[in-house]
Design an enzyme around this catalytic site. Structure first.
Site, PDB file in Angstrom:
ATOM      1  CE  LYS A  63      -5.268  -2.120   0.212  1.00 55.75           C
ATOM      2  NZ  LYS A  63      -4.154  -2.039   0.742  1.00 55.75           N
TER       3      LYS A  63
ATOM      4  CE  LYS B  35       0.266   2.184   4.608  1.00 56.91           C
ATOM      5  NZ  LYS B  35       1.351   0.854   4.313  1.00 56.91           N
TER       6      LYS B  35
ATOM      7  CB  SER C 211      -0.719  -0.245   1.295  1.00 63.32           C
ATOM      8  OG  SER C 211      -1.796  -1.226   1.234  1.00 63.32           O
TER       9      SER C 211
END
Length: 277
Positions: A158, A227, A83
């Protein structure tokens, strides 16, 4: 195809195992002691056709590639399934191209259970020819493989997906808490959501399974969700796009992430949100 796989954490290890079981020749690496146990040892990455990275963030991806790129032969395809930050991903792709390396981003959604079962959703960004070359590999790992655009698009998609997921989880928890304060059992309130327009992935797959039973064991850390939310909001700001609800979600998740451990599951937000004003 010989595959190099770097990053054997909660997600990476079952993904690598699925590739081994599918018959691929794997070279693995991880900085954690004992992480590579159970895989065939190999000397290096000089002859891999595909290098998969499943790492915590862009900074770690760049550090690992600084070490590995000199060993990779020209034409090797690098797939960052971490990610990572979309704009850093685009810059990284340019640097790798200057070294004769191909690059795609292919982050995943679906958690540890999806990694084990091979039912992940894979969001890919890059040249169609490069993605076609590794499609059989991605099909081993995921049930859905979506090409969402040029390099960096997978990482953008994402992060934006997890922004929606995080905001939905938080507002679902708040609704359950308010309902409970009024006298509606959380199980009942969740049943209402699942039979009505408030239904979501959280209400269907997280509330009863990981929150109300107190297990908080979805396999995805709260700090990692925070995050991803920050990545999405940082991208919005770089593109000068307003995100009023997103900004509030980013503030909330960042604040709570600073109060928990790296092992805290994101479904523990059920305990960490709510209560009297």
């Amino acid at each position: 195809m010989r595959i190099g796989f770097v990053g054997l954490g909660k997600m990476g290890r079952p993904m690598a195992q699925r590739l081994v079981e599918a018959g691929y020749d794997l070279v693995v690496a991880d900085s954690a002691p004992g992480a590579t146990e159970g895989f065939t040892a190999a000397d290096g990455f000089e002859d891999v056709d595909l290098l998969i990275l499943m790492l915590p963030n862009s900074a770690v991806v760049e550090k690992v590639l600084d070490d590995l790129v000199p060993a990779l032969r020209a034409g090797t395809l690098v797939a960052d399934m971490s990610s990572s930050e979309p704009l850093r991903t685009r810059a990284l792709a340019v640097r790798l191209a200057e070294r004769g390396l191909r690059f795609v981003d292919a982050p995943v959604s679906g958690g540890v259970r999806g990694a084990v079962a091979g039912t992940l959703a894979v969001m890919t960004g890059g040249a169609e020819a490069d993605l076609a070359a590794i499609r059989p590999v991605l099909d081993v790992l995921g049930r859905t493989v979506l090409h969402v655009g040029p390099v960096g698009s997978g990482h953008a998609a994402k992060a934006l997906n997890n922004l929606v997921s995080a905001a939905t989880l938080a507002v679902t928890v708040e609704a359950l808490r308010v309902g409970a304060a009024f006298g509606i059992a959380p199980e009942t309130m969740n049943a209402v959501l699942n039979s009505s327009s408030g239904r979501s992935n959280t209400s269907e797959n997280k509330v009863a399974q990981f929150m109300l039973d107190g297990s908080f064991a979805s396999g995805f850390a709260l700090q990692l969700m925070a995050k991803d939310v920050r990545i999405a909001i940082d991208l919005a700001r770089a593109l000068e796009q307003r995100t009023e609800l997103g900004d509030r979600a980013e503030e909330q998740w960042t604040r709570i992430a600073a109060e928990v451990t790296p092992q805290t599951d994101h479904t523990r937000m059920y305990e960490l949100l709510g209560g009297p004003r």
